[in-house]
Design an enzyme around this catalytic site. Structure first.
Site, PDB file in Angstrom:
ATOM      1  N   LEU A   1       0.815  -1.222   0.000  1.00  0.00           N
ATOM      2  CA  LEU A   1       0.000   0.000   0.000  1.00  0.00           C
ATOM      3  C   LEU A   1       0.846   1.268   0.000  1.00  0.00           C
ATOM      4  O   LEU A   1       1.828   1.371   0.730  1.00  0.00           O
ATOM      5  CB  LEU A   1      -0.924  -0.016   1.227  1.00  0.00           C
ATOM      6  CG  LEU A   1      -1.846  -1.228   1.312  1.00  0.00           C
ATOM      7  CD1 LEU A   1      -2.695  -1.178   2.581  1.00  0.00           C
ATOM      8  CD2 LEU A   1      -2.729  -1.358   0.078  1.00  0.00           C
TER       9      LEU A   1
ATOM     10  N   ARG B   1       4.648  -0.895  -8.195  1.00  0.00           N
ATOM     11  CA  ARG B   1       5.780  -1.313  -9.038  1.00  0.00           C
ATOM     12  C   ARG B   1       6.901  -0.271  -9.082  1.00  0.00           C
ATOM     13  O   ARG B   1       7.995  -0.585  -9.553  1.00  0.00           O
ATOM     14  CB  ARG B   1       5.293  -1.650 -10.454  1.00  0.00           C
ATOM     15  CG  ARG B   1       4.482  -2.948 -10.497  1.00  0.00           C
ATOM     16  CD  ARG B   1       4.186  -3.417 -11.920  1.00  0.00           C
ATOM     17  NE  ARG B   1       3.612  -4.768 -11.932  1.00  0.00           N
ATOM     18  CZ  ARG B   1       2.305  -5.037 -12.019  1.00  0.00           C
ATOM     19  NH1 ARG B   1       1.423  -4.045 -12.079  1.00  0.00           N
ATOM     20  NH2 ARG B   1       1.884  -6.282 -12.031  1.00  0.00           N
TER      21      ARG B   1
ATOM     22  N   SER C   1       2.624   3.877  -7.570  1.00  0.00           N
ATOM     23  CA  SER C   1       2.413   2.507  -8.022  1.00  0.00           C
ATOM     24  C   SER C   1       3.280   1.584  -7.192  1.00  0.00           C
ATOM     25  O   SER C   1       4.431   1.922  -6.886  1.00  0.00           O
ATOM     26  CB  SER C   1       2.799   2.366  -9.501  1.00  0.00           C
ATOM     27  OG  SER C   1       2.908   0.989  -9.845  1.00  0.00           O
TER      28      SER C   1
ATOM     29  N   ILE D   1      -2.824   9.705  -7.476  1.00  0.00           N
ATOM     30  CA  ILE D   1      -1.926  10.434  -6.568  1.00  0.00           C
ATOM     31  C   ILE D   1      -0.504  10.352  -7.146  1.00  0.00           C
ATOM     32  O   ILE D   1      -0.072   9.275  -7.578  1.00  0.00           O
ATOM     33  CB  ILE D   1      -1.975   9.819  -5.159  1.00  0.00           C
ATOM     34  CG1 ILE D   1      -3.408   9.838  -4.616  1.00  0.00           C
ATOM     35  CG2 ILE D   1      -1.031  10.557  -4.213  1.00  0.00           C
ATOM     36  CD1 ILE D   1      -4.020  11.215  -4.484  1.00  0.00           C
TER      37      ILE D   1
ATOM     38  N   HIS E   1      -3.306   4.254  -2.525  1.00  0.00           N
ATOM     39  CA  HIS E   1      -4.299   3.418  -1.843  1.00  0.00           C
ATOM     40  C   HIS E   1      -4.941   4.175  -0.674  1.00  0.00           C
ATOM     41  O   HIS E   1      -6.149   4.079  -0.437  1.00  0.00           O
ATOM     42  CB  HIS E   1      -3.650   2.150  -1.294  1.00  0.00           C
ATOM     43  CG  HIS E   1      -3.086   1.241  -2.348  1.00  0.00           C
ATOM     44  ND1 HIS E   1      -1.739   1.069  -2.534  1.00  0.00           N
ATOM     45  CD2 HIS E   1      -3.687   0.453  -3.267  1.00  0.00           C
ATOM     46  CE1 HIS E   1      -1.523   0.221  -3.522  1.00  0.00           C
ATOM     47  NE2 HIS E   1      -2.685  -0.176  -3.993  1.00  0.00           N
TER      48      HIS E   1
ATOM     49  N   ASP F   1       0.542   5.864  -0.939  1.00  0.00           N
ATOM     50  CA  ASP F   1      -0.369   6.998  -0.714  1.00  0.00           C
ATOM     51  C   ASP F   1      -1.572   6.981  -1.650  1.00  0.00           C
ATOM     52  O   ASP F   1      -2.628   7.527  -1.317  1.00  0.00           O
ATOM     53  CB  ASP F   1       0.388   8.327  -0.887  1.00  0.00           C
ATOM     54  CG  ASP F   1       1.350   8.565   0.274  1.00  0.00           C
ATOM     55  OD1 ASP F   1       1.301   7.781   1.241  1.00  0.00           O
ATOM     56  OD2 ASP F   1       2.135   9.522   0.191  1.00  0.00           O
TER      57      ASP F   1
END
Lengths: 283, 283
Positions: free
Chosen positions: B36, B190, B188, B179, B40, B38
């Site tokens: 998780l 990733r 992300s 965001i 999320h 920012d």
């Protein structure tokens, strides 16, 4: 004669069902394509033993017919169906249009593997995608606690069970015994296509399957017994045999002698396709 | 630090949700694959503006990864995720195992067409089947009133909306703005794969897309502007460009100048694939 409440929009269906749910009532569903016969009525009777309210959907679902199949001539007789639903004390008839079920831009398909493999799928490759998609939609529209399906469409019953298990649809699926005429012919809306001479041939399907199943239960080789049943069907006057095949009754995996089995068949009488199935007891 | 209730079975999830529902509380869901960030957290904030309770699922869904993709190395950090959920005041974390979501014999797939066609599907052909199937399951398990998805995965947001409309899943889908870090890089999970030099390249993706979108809005030819953006990405140091393409923002049909558009891109930095998208105003 009292008739059920009839709604043709998802919104009206949900409003009615939510009212029942607020009152704490248990709700059963019987999905049908109409042309209701005694088989359907028996499903409604079972539904009303399991729940306080029974929703019957009447929808000839185009996505489960192939272009070559009988969508156009499939029997439609709504007024007569509603009378029968009244007699059977069904509470609500849901009769959506094709546009209500599949609005412009509709683009989603539910596909079930497992029990859907082979049998009907070998001859109607898109059939169970159509069934699984419309049943998922009907369950999400009506949110029943349970739903009743006939064992006459045995593979469909297994596919619907798999669908609910896999997608976490919280609907208890109840299988109901096939209703037959006194000669053993399974009730089917498609029997309406048969003339008198064809009916007499059709009435031999169940006896031929029962004989094969009894022989298999008594130790006969599976391949021999099903091949013999296919020959007997042609000898009886059937035009063509799509399949006669034994499967495990729960998973529809290939049948093994120590498991409960089901012998399933699909066969043609002229332009009419008939299916039936019987139990093969384990030994 | 307070942590949310954590459940890993569908039965425990349903028990908790049914309790809230009995109390008349509105429930929002935020489906995630964990790791998780920012982005999320902003989804959870929006969820809690829309509902009294927020369920966050953390499930790295194997069916949306192709064999060649990064399922094994996808970041997993449950303890840290639960701390973040506590700070964000999420009420429940649903952390099922793969076996709980896909028990032995699982055999059902949900496929969405329409907005799923092209873009990501051209490069990840089974991705949206995996997404649609797991989202349908999560919604049927948790039965939220609404769910929040980030616009960062813009095509996914459109696919989930189509899924709910087509299958009559009664879940309101809320899209949430992407965001970004101060340089415009979309948050992300990733991004964790990127080293410092790669991060500096990645940070140019959004600016390049914004420039192309502004040119298109000002009248530049669609093909010219997207081809120029692809060239700019390679010049900035990206290894490969999967696509830079404008679509209608609601349907993802090909973009027409008089409609609200979205410019979407997927691009590679070494072994890391990044996606982003920006608005193309209509004129």
């Amino acid at each position: 004669m009292s008739r059920p409440v009839v709604v043709d929009s998802v919104a009206a269906l949900r409003a009615q069902v939510h009212g029942w749910r607020r009152d704490g009532l248990r709700i059963a569903m019987v999905p049908t394509m109409g042309a209701l016969h005694d088989g359907h009525i028996s499903l409604i009777r079972i539904a009303l033993e399991k729940a306080e309210r029974c929703v019957v959907s009447i929808f000839v679902n185009p996505t489960q017919f192939a272009p070559s199949e009988d969508l156009d001539k499939y029997p439609r007789q709504l007024a007569r169906d509603l009378d029968r639903l009244g007699l059977a004390r069904a509470d609500l008839a849901f009769t959506p249009t094709v546009g209500e079920m599949y609005p412009a831009g509709f683009a989603t398909k539910v596909s079930v593997g497992g029990p859907a493999a082979g049998l009907e799928s070998d001859f109607r490759p898109t059939f169970f995608d159509g069934v699984a998609t419309v049943v998922a939609k009907l369950f999400l529209q009506a949110t029943p606690d349970c739903a009743v399906f006939g064992e006459k469409d045995y593979q469909q019953l297994c596919v619907v069970r798999q669908l609910c298990r896999d997608l976490d649809l919280p609907v208890e699926i109840i299988g109901a015994p096939t209703i037959r005429d006194p000669h053993g012919l399974a009730m089917s809306s498609r029997n309406a296509y048969l003339g008198e001479a064809e009916l007499n041939i059709a009435r031999q399907l169940n006896a031929i399957l029962r004989k094969a199943a009894a022989e298999m239960a008594a130790g006969a080789d599976q391949k021999d017994a099903t091949a013999e049943a296919s020959r007997a069907l042609i000898a009886a006057g059937f035009t063509e045999v799509d399949y006669v095949e034994a499967r495990e009754s729960l998973t529809l995996a290939p049948w093994r002698r120590d498991r409960e089995g089901r012998l399933l068949a699909a066969t043609w009488l002229g332009k009419t396709r008939l299916i039936d199935n019987v139990e093969v007891p384990s030994i």
